[in-house]
Write a protein that holds these residues in place. Structure first.
Motif, mmCIF file in Angstrom:
data_model
loop_
_atom_site.group_PDB
_atom_site.id
_atom_site.type_symbol
_atom_site.label_atom_id
_atom_site.label_comp_id
_atom_site.label_asym_id
_atom_site.label_seq_id
_atom_site.Cartn_x
_atom_site.Cartn_y
_atom_site.Cartn_z
ATOM 1 N N GLU A 17 0.819 -1.213 0.000
ATOM 2 C CA GLU A 17 0.000 0.000 0.000
ATOM 3 C C GLU A 17 0.852 1.262 0.000
ATOM 4 O O GLU A 17 0.441 2.298 -0.530
ATOM 5 C CB GLU A 17 -0.947 0.007 1.209
ATOM 6 N N ALA A 18 2.045 1.177 0.569
ATOM 7 C CA ALA A 18 2.929 2.342 0.620
ATOM 8 C C ALA A 18 3.320 2.809 -0.779
ATOM 9 O O ALA A 18 3.616 3.980 -0.993
ATOM 10 C CB ALA A 18 4.182 2.013 1.429
ATOM 11 N N LEU A 19 3.317 1.899 -1.744
ATOM 12 C CA LEU A 19 3.736 2.235 -3.104
ATOM 13 C C LEU A 19 2.640 2.919 -3.911
ATOM 14 O O LEU A 19 2.901 3.456 -4.985
ATOM 15 C CB LEU A 19 4.175 0.963 -3.843
ATOM 16 N N MET A 20 1.407 2.914 -3.394
ATOM 17 C CA MET A 20 0.283 3.469 -4.152
ATOM 18 C C MET A 20 0.242 4.984 -4.131
ATOM 19 O O MET A 20 -0.358 5.595 -5.009
ATOM 20 C CB MET A 20 -1.044 2.932 -3.591
ATOM 21 N N GLU A 22 -1.298 8.291 -3.426
ATOM 22 C CA GLU A 22 -2.692 8.685 -3.244
ATOM 23 C C GLU A 22 -3.635 7.905 -4.152
ATOM 24 O O GLU A 22 -4.838 8.132 -4.157
ATOM 25 C CB GLU A 22 -2.848 10.188 -3.509
ATOM 26 N N ALA A 23 -3.091 6.993 -4.943
ATOM 27 C CA ALA A 23 -3.921 6.213 -5.862
ATOM 28 C C ALA A 23 -4.641 5.102 -5.107
ATOM 29 O O ALA A 23 -4.351 4.816 -3.944
ATOM 30 C CB ALA A 23 -3.061 5.631 -6.983
ATOM 31 N N ASP A 24 -5.573 4.458 -5.779
ATOM 32 C CA ASP A 24 -6.341 3.368 -5.171
ATOM 33 C C ASP A 24 -5.750 2.001 -5.492
ATOM 34 O O ASP A 24 -6.180 0.998 -4.918
ATOM 35 C CB ASP A 24 -7.802 3.414 -5.649
ATOM 36 N N TYR A 25 -4.812 1.959 -6.421
ATOM 37 C CA TYR A 25 -4.302 0.668 -6.889
ATOM 38 C C TYR A 25 -2.956 0.891 -7.578
ATOM 39 O O TYR A 25 -2.689 1.960 -8.128
ATOM 40 C CB TYR A 25 -5.296 0.054 -7.882
ATOM 41 N N GLY A 26 -2.099 -0.116 -7.543
ATOM 42 C CA GLY A 26 -0.869 -0.090 -8.325
ATOM 43 C C GLY A 26 0.273 0.655 -7.676
ATOM 44 O O GLY A 26 0.366 0.749 -6.449
ATOM 45 N N ILE A 27 1.152 1.202 -8.504
ATOM 46 C CA ILE A 27 2.391 1.824 -8.045
ATOM 47 C C ILE A 27 2.460 3.262 -8.541
ATOM 48 O O ILE A 27 2.281 3.525 -9.738
ATOM 49 C CB ILE A 27 3.611 1.036 -8.570
ATOM 50 N N ASP A 28 2.726 4.177 -7.633
ATOM 51 C CA ASP A 28 2.943 5.584 -7.991
ATOM 52 C C ASP A 28 4.443 5.762 -8.262
ATOM 53 O O ASP A 28 5.249 5.605 -7.336
ATOM 54 C CB ASP A 28 2.496 6.479 -6.837
ATOM 55 N N PRO A 29 4.831 6.071 -9.499
ATOM 56 C CA PRO A 29 6.258 6.196 -9.826
ATOM 57 C C PRO A 29 6.994 7.214 -8.952
ATOM 58 O O PRO A 29 8.164 7.019 -8.617
ATOM 59 C CB PRO A 29 6.245 6.644 -11.295
#
Length: 240
Positions: A17-20, A22-29
């Motif tokens: 979850e830390a990689l998301m 502010e998104a709901d799914y996946g990885i925030d670059p």
């Protein structure tokens, strides 16, 4: 490289979850890039580092099981999600000039090395950042348990759990304005009061092996290095 800091070798646990961000799914670059920068900074300061990443940003085995899926199947899917996250972190680290190896507790030779304790330690000793994927390789065990296990196996001085809160509180600070943050806790108190720092199996392993655990807020840039310098960031869980 000489290491003037408090710790020689650490194990960092990142939730999926830390990689998301502010998104709901996946990885925030942007998030994974910042975390990679902090991990590389620690390694270049002379501190040996291993990382365990969860998979909750993609799949959660327990959640799938609650929805009716076979628990073992769901957990295996969760393990594969952690491999995906570890590969993403490896890419982010290497794009920044660092050196990383992904080791997997399940065999997936085309994308990751098998986890072999001595080989992983050798990578760490050579200055590589080792990313431990696929949890323990067994269903019914969380990546928290995997982090505690790997920390003990590699002889880490400290297990760190990166979260979105600045430590452990007497109650949920989002719901209780009078909640007080603990600066230090004993393992048994965490278990007795069900403080949800990590799952019970992970805390029990840390207690039995006297592995200190620090919970800190990974959303504050620079916190990881501040801990390496000996600052009392977050909450320390250790022997009484």
């Amino acid at each position: 490289m000489s290491n003037p800091h408090k710790y020689h070798r650490i194990l960092l646990k990142l939730s999926g979850e830390a990689l998301m961000g502010e998104a709901d799914y996946g990885i925030d670059p942007k998030v994974i890039g910042r975390l990679a920068d902090e991990i590389i900074e620690v390694q270049r300061a002379g501190i040996q580092i291993g990382v365990v990443i969860g998979g909750g940003n993609i799949f959660r085995g327990a959640g799938l099981a609650a929805a009716g899926m076979d628990r073992v199947t769901g957990d295996h899917m969760g393990m594969l999600a952690t491999v995906m996250n570890a590969l993403a972190m490896q890419d982010a680290i290497e794009k920044r000039g660092g050196f990383a190896r992904v080791t997997s507790a399940i065999q997936i030779h085309d994308v990751a090395e098998d986890y072999i304790r001595r080989r992983a330690i050798r990578h760490i000793e050579k200055g590589r950042i080792v990313l431990f994927a696929a949890g323990t390789g067994n269903p019914f065990f969380t990546t928290d348990s995997a982090a505690a296990l790997r920390a003990v196996e590699i002889g880490a001085d400290l297990l760190l759990k990166a979260t979105k809160v600045d430590g452990v509180y007497t109650a949920d600070p989002a719901k209780h304005s009078d909640a007080v943050r603990y600066e230090q806790l004993g393992y048994d108190k965490v278990i007795e009061h069900k403080l949800e720092v990590m799952d019970t199996a992970a805390i029990a392993l840390c207690r039995d092996q006297q592995m200190p655990l620090r919970i800190y807020d990974m959303t504050v840039p620079g916190n990881l290095m501040r801990i390496m310098r000996g600052e009392a960031i977050g909450t320390l869980v250790c022997g009484d």
